[in-house]
Design an enzyme around this catalytic site. Structure first.
Site, short mmCIF file in Angstrom:
data_model
loop_
_atom_site.label_atom_id
_atom_site.label_comp_id
_atom_site.label_asym_id
_atom_site.label_seq_id
_atom_site.Cartn_x
_atom_site.Cartn_y
_atom_site.Cartn_z
N HIS A 182 33.70 -9.56 37.62
CA HIS A 182 33.71 -9.15 39.03
C HIS A 182 33.01 -10.17 39.92
O HIS A 182 32.23 -11.01 39.46
CB HIS A 182 33.04 -7.79 39.18
CG HIS A 182 31.60 -7.80 38.75
ND1 HIS A 182 30.58 -8.26 39.55
CD2 HIS A 182 31.02 -7.44 37.58
CE1 HIS A 182 29.43 -8.18 38.92
NE2 HIS A 182 29.67 -7.68 37.71
N GLU A 204 30.72 -1.61 32.30
CA GLU A 204 29.63 -2.46 31.80
C GLU A 204 28.82 -1.75 30.71
O GLU A 204 28.82 -0.52 30.61
CB GLU A 204 28.72 -2.85 32.98
CG GLU A 204 27.52 -3.72 32.63
CD GLU A 204 27.87 -5.07 31.99
OE1 GLU A 204 28.46 -5.06 30.90
OE2 GLU A 204 27.50 -6.11 32.58
#
Length: 222
Positions: A22, A99
């Site tokens: 990201h 994550e």
């Protein structure tokens, strides 16, 4: 699916998996561990996302067949830009790509974590099997979650290119799985591209590229 999608050079049983970290957040700038804490991109992160999106859309014959994303805002926002620029109709949000849960270290500055007694105790144990303090994931748990999911995605998209927008710790573990002979920690900058060729049916992985940020220098996508 569009016939213009390019096949993996390793054969029709392989899928080219383009893993994108990201874009930047304010917590990345301050070196604060985010883990599952949900933060949006900052302005630099949005610019980075636009640049990687443009890079991934440059080759008409190599546009992605699908875009998958972690459920966290920083990944989903990056993925939306990639999908829109590559004319992919929607982003598949997948919690299995989220994550690593960093337990009680989430929200702490990285330098403070490294000095903490909890981290020293954790790092003296088997880090693959040991869960992080405060309910965080072990590396084995992270691997089981993300590797099995990419195998399933690869099986669904044989011979195609797929973009997976995810996080640093996830990509680190994918690299370790693809190349278990090295324990070196890779450099995975924001919006970097790492490329894996995956045969989901038999679990074969080939690591082609790690941490490429050529698009931030206006280089073209290979």
């Amino acid at each position: 699916m569009s016939p213009a999608i390019s096949a993996s050079p390793h054969g029709e049983n392989f899928t080219e998996m383009v893993a994108v970290r990201h874009g930047e957040t304010e917590w990345n700038v301050s070196h604060t561990i985010q883990g599952r804490l949900d933060h949006e991109l900052n302005e630099t992160g949005r610019q980075q996302a636009a640049m990687v999106a443009r890079r991934l859309s440059e080759s008409e014959e190599a546009k992605p067949a699908a875009v998958y994303s972690s459920d966290l805002k920083r990944a989903a926002e990056t993925a939306q830009m990639i999908a829109a620029t590559s004319s992919v109709s929607n982003v598949v949000i997948d919690q299995a790509l989220t994550e690593r849960h960093m337990g009680s270290f989430q929200g702490m500055k990285r330098e403070d974590v490294l000095k903490s007694e909890a981290y020293k105790a954790y790092s003296s144990k088997d880090e693959r099997k040991e869960e992080l303090p405060g309910g965080g994931e072990s590396l084995n748990q992270l691997s089981e979650r993300c590797v099995s999911r990419l195998n399933a995605i690869a099986e669904k998209h044989k011979g195609e290119r797929v973009v997976v927008v995810t996080h640093e710790e996830v990509i680190q573990e994918l690299c370790r799985h693809a190349n278990p002979t090295t324990s070196v920690r890779r450099n995975i900058p924001n919006t970097s591209i790492s490329i894996f060729h995956v045969s989901g049916s038999d679990g074969r992985w080939i690591l082609e590229k790690v941490g490429d940020v050529g698009h931030l220098n206006e280089d073209s996508f290979p």
